[in-house]
Motif scaffolding. Sequence first.
Motif, PDB file in Angstrom:
ATOM      1  N   SER A  16       1.045  -1.161  -0.316  1.00 49.99           N
ATOM      2  CA  SER A  16       0.112   0.745   0.051  1.00 49.99           C
ATOM      3  C   SER A  16       0.986   1.112  -0.224  1.00 49.99           C
ATOM      4  O   SER A  16       0.219   1.799  -0.682  1.00 49.99           O
ATOM      5  N   ALA A  17       1.945   1.062   0.326  1.00 48.41           N
ATOM      6  CA  ALA A  17       2.436   2.390   0.495  1.00 48.41           C
ATOM      7  C   ALA A  17       3.603   2.655  -0.977  1.00 48.41           C
ATOM      8  O   ALA A  17       3.743   3.495  -1.577  1.00 48.41           O
ATOM      9  N   ARG A  20       0.743   3.929  -3.028  1.00 46.27           N
ATOM     10  CA  ARG A  20       0.562   5.928  -2.916  1.00 46.27           C
ATOM     11  C   ARG A  20       1.170   6.401  -3.988  1.00 46.27           C
ATOM     12  O   ARG A  20       0.782   6.897  -4.251  1.00 46.27           O
ATOM     13  N   LEU A  39       7.802  -9.377  -2.491  1.00 46.13           N
ATOM     14  CA  LEU A  39       7.652  -9.124  -0.683  1.00 46.13           C
ATOM     15  C   LEU A  39       7.911 -10.641  -0.336  1.00 46.13           C
ATOM     16  O   LEU A  39       8.008 -10.841   1.175  1.00 46.13           O
ATOM     17  N   GLN A  44      13.037  -7.919  -0.286  1.00 47.15           N
ATOM     18  CA  GLN A  44      13.160  -6.332  -0.302  1.00 47.15           C
ATOM     19  C   GLN A  44      14.224  -6.879   1.037  1.00 47.15           C
ATOM     20  O   GLN A  44      15.343  -5.704   1.222  1.00 47.15           O
ATOM     21  N   LEU A  57      12.013  -2.063   2.798  1.00 43.40           N
ATOM     22  CA  LEU A  57      11.337  -1.729   2.834  1.00 43.40           C
ATOM     23  C   LEU A  57      10.777  -1.081   1.057  1.00 43.40           C
ATOM     24  O   LEU A  57      11.463  -0.414   0.017  1.00 43.40           O
ATOM     25  N   VAL A  58       9.901  -0.858   0.707  1.00 42.34           N
ATOM     26  CA  VAL A  58       9.207  -0.265  -0.699  1.00 42.34           C
ATOM     27  C   VAL A  58       8.678   0.269  -0.434  1.00 42.34           C
ATOM     28  O   VAL A  58       7.485   1.018   0.505  1.00 42.34           O
ATOM     29  N   PRO A  59       8.087   1.563  -0.901  1.00 43.62           N
ATOM     30  CA  PRO A  59       9.025   2.106  -2.044  1.00 43.62           C
ATOM     31  C   PRO A  59       9.785   2.696  -1.937  1.00 43.62           C
ATOM     32  O   PRO A  59      10.394   2.871  -1.187  1.00 43.62           O
ATOM     33  N   GLN A  70      10.356   6.384   1.615  1.00 46.78           N
ATOM     34  CA  GLN A  70       9.157   6.828   2.131  1.00 46.78           C
ATOM     35  C   GLN A  70       8.777   7.366   1.786  1.00 46.78           C
ATOM     36  O   GLN A  70       8.241   8.347   0.600  1.00 46.78           O
ATOM     37  N   SER A  71       7.209   6.659   1.026  1.00 48.13           N
ATOM     38  CA  SER A  71       6.682   6.810   0.261  1.00 48.13           C
ATOM     39  C   SER A  71       5.993   8.315   0.544  1.00 48.13           C
ATOM     40  O   SER A  71       5.554   9.219  -0.920  1.00 48.13           O
ATOM     41  N   HIS A 110      -0.931   1.853   9.117  1.00 42.17           N
ATOM     42  CA  HIS A 110      -0.074   1.203   8.023  1.00 42.17           C
ATOM     43  C   HIS A 110       0.942   0.311   8.673  1.00 42.17           C
ATOM     44  O   HIS A 110       0.788  -0.869   8.736  1.00 42.17           O
ATOM     45  N   ASN A 114       1.515  -3.885   9.544  1.00 41.39           N
ATOM     46  CA  ASN A 114       2.715  -4.063   8.169  1.00 41.39           C
ATOM     47  C   ASN A 114       3.463  -5.884   8.239  1.00 41.39           C
ATOM     48  O   ASN A 114       3.243  -5.911   9.090  1.00 41.39           O
ATOM     49  N   LEU A 115       3.570  -6.086   6.987  1.00 42.93           N
ATOM     50  CA  LEU A 115       4.379  -8.175   6.527  1.00 42.93           C
ATOM     51  C   LEU A 115       5.134  -8.071   7.966  1.00 42.93           C
ATOM     52  O   LEU A 115       5.391  -9.155   8.049  1.00 42.93           O
ATOM     53  N   ARG A 116       6.280  -7.176   7.853  1.00 47.26           N
ATOM     54  CA  ARG A 116       6.902  -7.458   8.989  1.00 47.26           C
ATOM     55  C   ARG A 116       6.374  -7.724  10.449  1.00 47.26           C
ATOM     56  O   ARG A 116       7.020  -7.989  11.387  1.00 47.26           O
TER      57      ARG A 116
HETATM   58  N1  LIG Z   1       6.814   4.599   5.851  1.00 47.08           N
HETATM   59  C1  LIG Z   1       7.192   3.258   4.844  1.00 47.08           C
HETATM   60  C2  LIG Z   1       6.206   1.862   5.204  1.00 47.08           C
HETATM   61  C3  LIG Z   1       6.623   1.580   3.506  1.00 47.08           C
HETATM   62  C4  LIG Z   1       6.660  -0.455   3.661  1.00 47.08           C
HETATM   63  O1  LIG Z   1       6.459  -0.395   5.195  1.00 47.08           O
HETATM   64  N2  LIG Z   1       6.318  -0.722   3.214  1.00 47.08           N
HETATM   65  C5  LIG Z   1       5.645  -2.557   2.791  1.00 47.08           C
HETATM   66  C6  LIG Z   1       4.940  -2.693   2.343  1.00 47.08           C
HETATM   67  S1  LIG Z   1       3.571  -1.542   2.374  1.00 47.08           S
HETATM   68  C7  LIG Z   1       7.017  -3.238   2.643  1.00 47.08           C
HETATM   69  O2  LIG Z   1       8.200  -2.951   1.761  1.00 47.08           O
HETATM   70  N3  LIG Z   1       7.190  -4.354   4.229  1.00 47.08           N
HETATM   71  C8  LIG Z   1       8.690  -5.408   3.826  1.00 47.08           C
HETATM   72  C9  LIG Z   1       8.595  -5.907   5.252  1.00 47.08           C
HETATM   73  O3  LIG Z   1       7.525  -5.879   5.772  1.00 47.08           O
HETATM   74  O4  LIG Z   1       9.518  -6.950   4.508  1.00 47.08           O
HETATM   75  C10 LIG Z   1       6.377   3.916   3.964  1.00 47.08           C
HETATM   76  O5  LIG Z   1       5.340   4.750   3.756  1.00 47.08           O
HETATM   77  O6  LIG Z   1       6.693   4.171   2.478  1.00 47.08           O
END
Ligand SMILES: N[C@@H](CCC(=O)N[C@@H](CS)C(=O)NCC(=O)O)C(=O)O
Length: 216
Positions: A16-17, A20, A39, A44, A57-59, A70-71, A110, A114-116
């Motif tokens: 979702s990040a 955005r 992911l 990642q 982390l993406v994006p 950081q989105s 969010h 998050n996945l992790r």
């Molecule tokens: N605060 C970061 C959050 C980024 C984030 O949490 N990305 C998630 C996907 S939505 C991710 O890469 N998760 C990988 C993981 O949890 O291992 C942003 O806004 O970019």
Amino acid sequence: MSADANRILYGYWRSSAAYRVRLALAFKGLPYKSKAIDLRSGAQSGVGFTMLNPQGLVPYLIDGDVGLNQSLAIIEYLDETYPDPPLLPGDAVARARIRAAALTIACDIHPLNNLRVLNYLKGPLEVAPESVDLWAEHWITTGFAALEETAAASTGLYLFGDSVTLADLCLIPQMYNARRIRADLTAFPSLVAIDKKLNALPVLRKARPEAQPDAV
Ligand SMILES: N[C@@H](CCC(=O)N[C@@H](CS)C(=O)NCC(=O)O)C(=O)O
């Protein structure tokens, strides 16, 4: 302005990040190449990606010779660099309110889902999968309860009147996530109505998860 060929978004179709940022790029009509980071496979955390973003982390956006993570920082960079159409319209107070709604999602909902975070609950903490689902729904509905008031008070089509803003770009993916986990959205009729209007905008269609090359 950077050459289009030099704009690359590292993302994942269901992130979702990343969603955005795809929405912001679509809204501003900025072309880019997509690079998928899977992911689910843990890509990642691989050295290939953490060399770019040590957070794993993406994006991650490359725009010419600029690399950003950081989105919300990425979207504000895009908004300042390519200001038309604006995602933070209005005076200082209006912009602060838009940011506050965006941060309610990006900082207070969010990250808890998050996945992790969910993997840590399920793995090392041995939380039962059904409790993890309850955790996710709890934090979504807690945040949405406050946002519903913002949505109900809007005098226009979207969260802050008739202009699509940064807050709307955060709402769309969070609603997508809420539906994925089958969260009960009946208490949020204004958010559901605004999300429907946003999703009907043709300009935003190509940002949808199912429209991404890595969608399965
Ligand atoms: N605060 C970061 C959050 C980024 C984030 O949490 N990305 C998630 C996907 S939505 C991710 O890469 N998760 C990988 C993981 O949890 O291992 C942003 O806004 O970019």
